[in-house]
Design a protein around this motif. Sequence first.
Motif, mmCIF file in Angstrom:
data_model
loop_
_atom_site.group_PDB
_atom_site.id
_atom_site.type_symbol
_atom_site.label_atom_id
_atom_site.label_comp_id
_atom_site.label_asym_id
_atom_site.label_seq_id
_atom_site.Cartn_x
_atom_site.Cartn_y
_atom_site.Cartn_z
ATOM 1 N N THR A 53 40.076 36.415 32.840
ATOM 2 C CA THR A 53 41.255 35.758 33.124
ATOM 3 C C THR A 53 42.485 36.609 32.806
ATOM 4 O O THR A 53 42.292 37.490 31.766
ATOM 5 N N VAL A 54 43.589 36.656 33.566
ATOM 6 C CA VAL A 54 44.793 37.090 33.062
ATOM 7 C C VAL A 54 45.723 36.433 32.984
ATOM 8 O O VAL A 54 46.318 35.643 34.270
ATOM 9 N N ALA A 55 46.283 35.934 31.807
ATOM 10 C CA ALA A 55 47.365 35.044 31.546
ATOM 11 C C ALA A 55 48.648 35.400 31.240
ATOM 12 O O ALA A 55 48.628 36.591 30.603
ATOM 13 N N ASP A 56 49.634 35.083 31.872
ATOM 14 C CA ASP A 56 51.040 35.246 31.210
ATOM 15 C C ASP A 56 51.858 34.182 31.026
ATOM 16 O O ASP A 56 51.672 33.154 31.025
ATOM 17 N N THR A 57 53.055 34.566 30.182
ATOM 18 C CA THR A 57 54.065 33.210 29.787
ATOM 19 C C THR A 57 55.279 33.666 30.685
ATOM 20 O O THR A 57 56.405 33.668 30.223
ATOM 21 N N GLY A 58 54.786 33.684 31.935
ATOM 22 C CA GLY A 58 56.155 34.032 32.954
ATOM 23 C C GLY A 58 56.655 32.713 33.799
ATOM 24 O O GLY A 58 56.285 31.582 33.160
ATOM 25 N N HIS A 60 42.327 33.683 37.813
ATOM 26 C CA HIS A 60 41.113 33.891 37.282
ATOM 27 C C HIS A 60 40.242 34.867 38.448
ATOM 28 O O HIS A 60 40.357 34.480 39.481
ATOM 29 N N ILE A 61 39.365 35.333 37.810
ATOM 30 C CA ILE A 61 38.397 36.329 38.652
ATOM 31 C C ILE A 61 36.664 36.053 38.500
ATOM 32 O O ILE A 61 36.686 36.355 37.172
ATOM 33 N N LEU A 62 36.124 35.793 39.293
ATOM 34 C CA LEU A 62 34.805 35.712 39.052
ATOM 35 C C LEU A 62 33.944 37.041 39.773
ATOM 36 O O LEU A 62 34.223 37.336 41.126
ATOM 37 N N LEU A 63 33.200 37.820 39.090
ATOM 38 C CA LEU A 63 32.445 38.796 39.689
ATOM 39 C C LEU A 63 30.965 38.527 39.365
ATOM 40 O O LEU A 63 30.586 38.160 38.291
ATOM 41 N N PRO A 64 30.100 38.670 40.409
ATOM 42 C CA PRO A 64 28.603 38.259 40.186
ATOM 43 C C PRO A 64 28.301 39.343 39.215
ATOM 44 O O PRO A 64 28.254 40.341 39.265
#
Length: 300
Positions: A208-213, A285-289
């Motif tokens: 997950t890459v979360a920002d406060t933007g 969100h990114i899912l990689l197998p």
Amino acid sequence: MESLAEHSDSLQAELLDFNLQLEQRVAERTAELEEAYHILEKMNENKSVFINLMAHELRTPLTVIKGHAQMLQSLISNMNNEIVERFVEGLVKGAERLEALVNSTLDVAKIENATLNLTQRSVYLWELFEPIEATYRKVLDARRLTLTVQVADLPPTLADAQLLHRTFDEMISNAIKYTPDGGQITVKGEIDAAEDVDAGETSFLHITVADTGIGIAPDHQQLIFEKFYQLGKVEVHSSSRTNYQGGGPGLGLAVARGIIEAHKGRIWVNSPGHDEAAYPGSTFHILLPLKVWEIEKHKD
Ligand code: ADP
């Protein structure tokens, strides 16, 4: 006078005739629609070929411009002429942005033709984030943005390191663009383990890459992954010091989605909404197998 039976016969004949006419009309319209569809398909194909050719043709002169601008930059570096240095820096940066745009356009074409080739190896996420942090260190400091990356404990995944690097670079660059000065960007990763491997379920690396933007309105959360889709007016919420005013061409997330899907993964965004005063933030969100052995080996 017409008998009831005769009347019913003539009604039936009329109905039959009407049905025949209707079928014929439907067949005609279907043929017209099919033809229109083929024309559109051909036009779309031509458009992709044109974009591809154009991007290839632009690349050669662009490489020359960028190379000469960089040479000029190193030549004038000890002239102590601030104005000339600033002009040349603008030239180099412009050439770099144009190069990134041309490369993204070529990537989109490759993704659309399904010709994006993956060169896969075992990749640790921390390998990708170290150079990304270094690239953005200056702008992060200048904008008092905190970047926290917590991916050190994750197992590696079989992936194309260069393409994944581009994807995460895009996520971080967007988080910087759309977060006001003093904000926070947090990257985290965990394993989403398959509940039933025997039934063919896959485990995933979940990043997950979360920002406060400024956040993203629900209506736009899917559309932003389409090519040439952009919403943001960066100057509204970034300080005048940022290098990113004006936003990009709206290709970044389309390329990111293409790359992740080529890895048989998924990408999406969650955000409570768009608000340039309250800054609700966004989480990509990114899912990689992950293969079972990759998880097992990492535990040892
Ligand atoms: P670009 O940044 O070149 O405009 P992208 O494909 O990277 O194109 O992003 C598409 C749009 O998605 C952006 O114009 C912006 O409106 C929105 N967006 C992307 N990332 C974020 C983010 N972290 N916060 C808020 N909006 C975002």
